[in-house]
Design a protein around this motif. Structure first.
Motif, PDB file in Angstrom:
ATOM      1  N   SER A 195       0.907  -1.193   0.024  1.00 27.22           N
ATOM      2  CA  SER A 195      -0.023   0.002  -0.066  1.00 27.22           C
ATOM      3  C   SER A 195       0.950   1.232   0.225  1.00 27.22           C
ATOM      4  CB  SER A 195      -1.156  -0.092   1.149  1.00 27.22           C
ATOM      5  OG  SER A 195      -1.864  -1.062   1.362  1.00 27.22           O
ATOM      6  N   GLY A 196       2.211   1.065   0.207  1.00 23.89           N
ATOM      7  CA  GLY A 196       3.004   2.250   0.188  1.00 23.89           C
ATOM      8  C   GLY A 196       4.396   1.864   0.523  1.00 23.89           C
ATOM      9  N   ALA A 197       5.303   2.912   0.471  1.00 23.75           N
ATOM     10  CA  ALA A 197       6.858   2.507   0.801  1.00 23.75           C
ATOM     11  C   ALA A 197       7.443   3.357   1.955  1.00 23.75           C
ATOM     12  CB  ALA A 197       7.562   2.716  -0.519  1.00 23.75           C
ATOM     13  N   GLN A 198       8.428   2.769   2.528  1.00 28.45           N
ATOM     14  CA  GLN A 198       9.205   3.671   3.628  1.00 28.45           C
ATOM     15  C   GLN A 198      10.588   3.931   2.996  1.00 28.45           C
ATOM     16  OE1 GLN A 198       9.112   3.083   8.190  1.00 28.45           O
ATOM     17  NE2 GLN A 198      11.111   2.368   7.618  1.00 28.45           N
ATOM     18  N   LEU A 199      11.133   4.998   2.968  1.00 33.13           N
ATOM     19  CA  LEU A 199      12.455   5.376   2.514  1.00 33.13           C
ATOM     20  C   LEU A 199      13.108   6.143   3.626  1.00 33.13           C
ATOM     21  CD1 LEU A 199      10.529   5.376  -0.136  1.00 33.13           C
ATOM     22  CD2 LEU A 199      12.698   6.084  -1.328  1.00 33.13           C
ATOM     23  N   GLY A 200      14.572   5.824   3.786  1.00 34.96           N
ATOM     24  CA  GLY A 200      15.105   6.622   4.756  1.00 34.96           C
ATOM     25  C   GLY A 200      16.521   7.169   4.275  1.00 34.96           C
ATOM     26  N   THR A 201      17.129   6.385   3.253  1.00 32.72           N
ATOM     27  CA  THR A 201      18.741   6.775   2.848  1.00 32.72           C
ATOM     28  C   THR A 201      18.542   8.137   2.007  1.00 32.72           C
ATOM     29  OG1 THR A 201      19.453   4.688   3.142  1.00 32.72           O
ATOM     30  CG2 THR A 201      20.640   6.233   1.408  1.00 32.72           C
ATOM     31  N   LEU A 202      17.532   8.209   1.198  1.00 34.23           N
ATOM     32  CA  LEU A 202      17.317   9.336   0.114  1.00 34.23           C
ATOM     33  C   LEU A 202      17.020  10.716   1.148  1.00 34.23           C
ATOM     34  CD1 LEU A 202      15.228   8.233  -2.923  1.00 34.23           C
ATOM     35  CD2 LEU A 202      17.794   8.737  -2.986  1.00 34.23           C
ATOM     36  N   PHE A 203      16.304  10.443   1.771  1.00 36.04           N
ATOM     37  CA  PHE A 203      15.864  11.479   2.764  1.00 36.04           C
ATOM     38  C   PHE A 203      17.013  12.284   3.637  1.00 36.04           C
ATOM     39  CE2 PHE A 203      11.461   9.844   2.408  1.00 36.04           C
ATOM     40  CZ  PHE A 203      11.065  11.007   1.256  1.00 36.04           C
ATOM     41  N   ALA A 204      17.932  11.003   4.300  1.00 43.42           N
ATOM     42  CA  ALA A 204      19.095  11.449   5.131  1.00 43.42           C
ATOM     43  C   ALA A 204      19.939  12.388   4.318  1.00 43.42           C
ATOM     44  CB  ALA A 204      19.793  10.151   5.645  1.00 43.42           C
ATOM     45  N   ALA A 205      19.821  12.095   2.983  1.00 42.41           N
ATOM     46  CA  ALA A 205      20.910  12.899   2.085  1.00 42.41           C
ATOM     47  C   ALA A 205      20.236  14.382   1.571  1.00 42.41           C
ATOM     48  CB  ALA A 205      21.663  12.095   1.089  1.00 42.41           C
ATOM     49  N   SER A 206      18.962  14.425   1.871  1.00 43.36           N
ATOM     50  CA  SER A 206      18.246  15.833   1.403  1.00 43.36           C
ATOM     51  C   SER A 206      18.661  16.970   1.790  1.00 43.36           C
ATOM     52  CB  SER A 206      16.765  15.547   1.646  1.00 43.36           C
ATOM     53  OG  SER A 206      16.651  15.517   3.000  1.00 43.36           O
ATOM     54  N   GLN A 207      18.136  18.089   1.104  1.00 41.14           N
ATOM     55  CA  GLN A 207      18.719  19.356   1.609  1.00 41.14           C
ATOM     56  C   GLN A 207      18.133  19.902   3.068  1.00 41.14           C
ATOM     57  OE1 GLN A 207      17.800  22.328  -1.213  1.00 41.14           O
ATOM     58  NE2 GLN A 207      18.901  21.360  -2.922  1.00 41.14           N
ATOM     59  N   GLU A 208      17.024  19.420   3.262  1.00 38.71           N
ATOM     60  CA  GLU A 208      16.184  19.689   4.530  1.00 38.71           C
ATOM     61  C   GLU A 208      16.817  18.862   5.769  1.00 38.71           C
ATOM     62  OE1 GLU A 208      13.452  20.828   1.582  1.00 38.71           O
ATOM     63  OE2 GLU A 208      14.780  19.023   1.839  1.00 38.71           O
ATOM     64  N   SER A 209      17.596  17.646   5.438  1.00 41.39           N
ATOM     65  CA  SER A 209      18.223  17.009   6.511  1.00 41.39           C
ATOM     66  C   SER A 209      19.359  17.543   7.324  1.00 41.39           C
ATOM     67  CB  SER A 209      18.850  15.664   5.793  1.00 41.39           C
ATOM     68  OG  SER A 209      19.769  14.962   6.875  1.00 41.39           O
ATOM     69  N   ILE A 210      19.368  17.550   8.529  1.00 44.00           N
ATOM     70  CA  ILE A 210      20.316  18.354   9.392  1.00 44.00           C
ATOM     71  C   ILE A 210      21.736  17.358   9.551  1.00 44.00           C
ATOM     72  CG2 ILE A 210      18.453  19.525  10.627  1.00 44.00           C
ATOM     73  CD1 ILE A 210      19.326  17.630  13.236  1.00 44.00           C
TER      74      ILE A 210
END
Length: 344
Positions: free
Chosen positions: A203-218
């Motif tokens: 029904s959907g997906a969970q992602l972490g690695t892509l978001f960890a390297a995003s601009q908004e990631s601290i």
């Protein structure tokens, strides 16, 4: 004709993850994985504002600290977001009360099988509950306990992982468990890959690695740069030298810290065999090696000695993008895949 095909593809994708979107209350059924030191107010709000579902990583937070983070996140977004609670936290009941008092919509229970009383307390308070299912039997058990949605996370994921790949878990679980929405996780970095699991019944997906390297990631720039330079094979699980001293599998990038950990285990093993330390003290020394190491990597930028947790999808991180672009790219890749099929 192209516009018509795209409209049909968009409608098809919307239908495939409709249950996930309804459960989360979002435009897309894309969750942000809860990553300690990374999944805080800024990243969580950015994911939710972009149409996904951000999740605060409570980790070892105190109840007061969690309350502060929920309030700060809500100041940055009006969109739905959730909280990840570790079931082994010594103050779990208090953390549950914090979520109820702050009217958190969804709670992800991780780090073990949650107690039925914990699930009931959350559901009685109007909170929707999610849990991790590393096997079909446990997934069915969680549903019986009252969990309303499941996450199946493969060993390709970053951080603490189980032994089974998402490819196998999906085949084991998705065809046989249709009672609740199921979100897939582990090694995902493209929308067409997500699409394939949706078509299998997710029904959907969970992602972490892509978001960890995003601009908004601290996360520190050094941390993100390490992601950009890494290949999939660089993200490996921690090695256990002796079965008498278990090591919890954690996937991260190889560095000086991982090499020192092997030497550390060997030295502790030698001291144990020579009677210098007890078995209990030896186990504690092994476990304490990585204490504070994730913060050193994420916040301080010490990517040589800290724990650079990353999934195998790190090899597909080629630039630091805004969260909105990451989610839009994932959606567009799924739509383009559907359009190509219809064109064919």
């Amino acid at each position: 004709m192209v516009e018509l095909n795209r409209a049909r593809a968009e409608a098809a994708l919307a239908g495939l993850w409709a249950d996930g979107c309804r459960f989360l209350g979002t435009r897309t059924a894309i969750l942000g994985g809860a990553m300690s030191w990374v999944s805080e107010r800024h990243l969580v709000a950015a994911i939710s504002n972009a149409g996904g579902f951000g999740v605060i990583a409570c980790g070892a937070m105190s109840p007061d600290r969690l309350a502060e983070e929920i309030t700060a996140t809500r100041a940055l977004t009006d969109a739905p977001f959730g909280v990840n609670l570790i079931t082994m936290h010594p103050d779990l009941d208090h953390l549950v009360r914090v979520c109820l008092e702050h009217e958190v919509g969804h709670v992800v229970l991780a780090g073990g099988v949650p107690a039925g009383a914990t699930i009931k307390a959350l559901r009685d308070g109007g909170v929707r509950t999610m849990g991790f299912a590393p096997a079909l039997a446990l997934g069915k058990r969680l549903v019986r306990l009252g969990i309303e949605a499941l996450i199946i996370e493969g060993s390709e994921a970053g951080g603490h992982v189980g032994p089974v790949s998402l490819n196998v878990l999906a085949q084991e679980i998705l065809p046989h468990l249709r009672d609740v929405p199921i979100f897939v996780a582990g090694g995902l970095a493209r929308g067409d890959a997500i699409l394939s699991y949706l078509e299998m019944g997710a029904s959907g997906a969970q992602l972490g690695t892509l978001f960890a390297a995003s601009q908004e990631s601290i996360a520190h720039d050094n941390f993100k740069t390490a992601f950009l330079r890494a290949n999939a094979r660089d993200a490996v699980t921690s090695v256990q030298l002796d079965e008498r001293f278990p090591v919890i599998p954690v996937r991260g990038l190889t560095n000086n810290g991982t090499r020192r950990f092997l030497a550390h285990q060997a030295e502790i093993l030698r001291r144990f065999q020579e009677g210098e330390v007890s078995r209990e003290d030896a186990q504690l020394e092994i476990e304490h090696f990585w204490a504070g190491s994730l913060r050193r990597a994420v916040i301080d930028g010490d990517i040589e000695n800290g724990s650079v947790m990353a999934g195998q999808s790190v090899g597909m991180v080629k630039e630091v993008k805004p969260v909105t672009q990451i989610i839009n790219d994932l959606v567009d890749e799924a739509i383009q895949s559907l359009m190509q099929r219809k064109a064919g």
